[in-house]
Design an enzyme around this catalytic site. Sequence first.
Site, PDB file in Angstrom:
ATOM      1  CG  LEU A   1       8.854   7.140  -7.691  1.00  0.00           C
ATOM      2  CD1 LEU A   1       7.445   7.140  -8.282  1.00  0.00           C
ATOM      3  CD2 LEU A   1       9.195   8.544  -7.199  1.00  0.00           C
TER       4      LEU A   1
ATOM      5  CG  HIS B   1       3.143   0.804  -5.408  1.00  0.00           C
ATOM      6  ND1 HIS B   1       3.326   1.877  -4.565  1.00  0.00           N
ATOM      7  CD2 HIS B   1       3.733  -0.249  -4.814  1.00  0.00           C
ATOM      8  CE1 HIS B   1       4.001   1.486  -3.491  1.00  0.00           C
ATOM      9  NE2 HIS B   1       4.267   0.203  -3.620  1.00  0.00           N
TER      10      HIS B   1
ATOM     11  CG  LEU C   1      -1.124   1.735  -3.839  1.00  0.00           C
ATOM     12  CD1 LEU C   1      -2.329   1.380  -4.706  1.00  0.00           C
ATOM     13  CD2 LEU C   1      -0.122   0.591  -3.830  1.00  0.00           C
TER      14      LEU C   1
ATOM     15  CE  LYS D   1      15.119  -5.338 -14.185  1.00  0.00           C
ATOM     16  NZ  LYS D   1      16.067  -4.970 -15.261  1.00  0.00           N
ATOM     17  CE  LYS D   2      13.613   1.897  -3.504  1.00  0.00           C
ATOM     18  NZ  LYS D   2      12.879   1.228  -2.475  1.00  0.00           N
TER      19      LYS D   2
ATOM     20  N   GLY E   1       0.806  -1.217   0.000  1.00  0.00           N
ATOM     21  CA  GLY E   1       0.000   0.000   0.000  1.00  0.00           C
ATOM     22  C   GLY E   1       0.836   1.263   0.000  1.00  0.00           C
TER      23      GLY E   1
END
Length: 280
Positions: free
Chosen positions: A182, A33, A29, A146-147, A27
Amino acid sequence: MKVVHTIQELRDHLQGQTRVSFVPTMGNLHEGHLSLMRLARQHGDPVVASIFVNRLQFGPNEDFDLYPRTLQRDIEKLEAARDVYVLFAPSEKEMYPEPQSFRIQPPDDLGDILEGEFRPGFFDGVSTVVLKLFSCVQPRVAVFGKKDYQQLMVVRNMCRQFQLPVEILAHETVRETSGLALSSRNRYLSDAERAQAPQLYACLNAVKQQVAAGANDLSEIEQQAIQLLQQQGWDVDYLALRRQRDLLKPSSEEIASGEPLVALGAARLGSTRLIDNLEL
Ligand code: PAF
């Protein structure tokens, strides 16, 4: 978009669906996301997203209680983006009706390094909840960012070893124009810290440039990067250059011969811990 809170409701809504694609989240978001949901939609239909802050993956001194829970705002964002068909937002009781004594434990050489070294039990918690979520949703594809590079690898290896019929798709890290990745945890940063936060990605880029220029002494490259961050006021957990395929240390020969590498970092600005990575 239908919002469901129980596994039974979820199963009722997905009955007969064989091309479900899935995006698990905790969450709060953001655009990162939402881009995972867009990718999910390109690869399967319907898209299911989940929002569940998973206690099992938080250590005793971590931010489980503080972790931002913004369900109403998240629902509005998903409604506006129109990519998700069902949002599964279970309660803790629904996911863990009894203490979760069966757990998935990734192998030590993957689960106990890097993030796993600094967050003991983290990948056991992630793997266990992802397996449970997969069992609830039964997706054909699932999308991860990929973060969280090591998490992506843990989930991929889990699916392979347990022969789960789920294809794992990776989405590139979404960044602000400053380079800052982010993350829901960016909201913990003060204004001054936020201005400083892109230094982590800049440091990963500096590592990339050094390797491109022919540097191949692993510990020297890592030490220089750590020192640079420390001089800028960061408290560094790790800054590591690893093989993309298994996150193990490359030899100098491998670095020189073009083995695909990834630079990964985790460091604290004040009390906020940020992670990032960059494929070389
Ligand atoms: O990346 C996350 O948000 C979480 O680790 C995940 C995959 C939703 C499991 O709780």
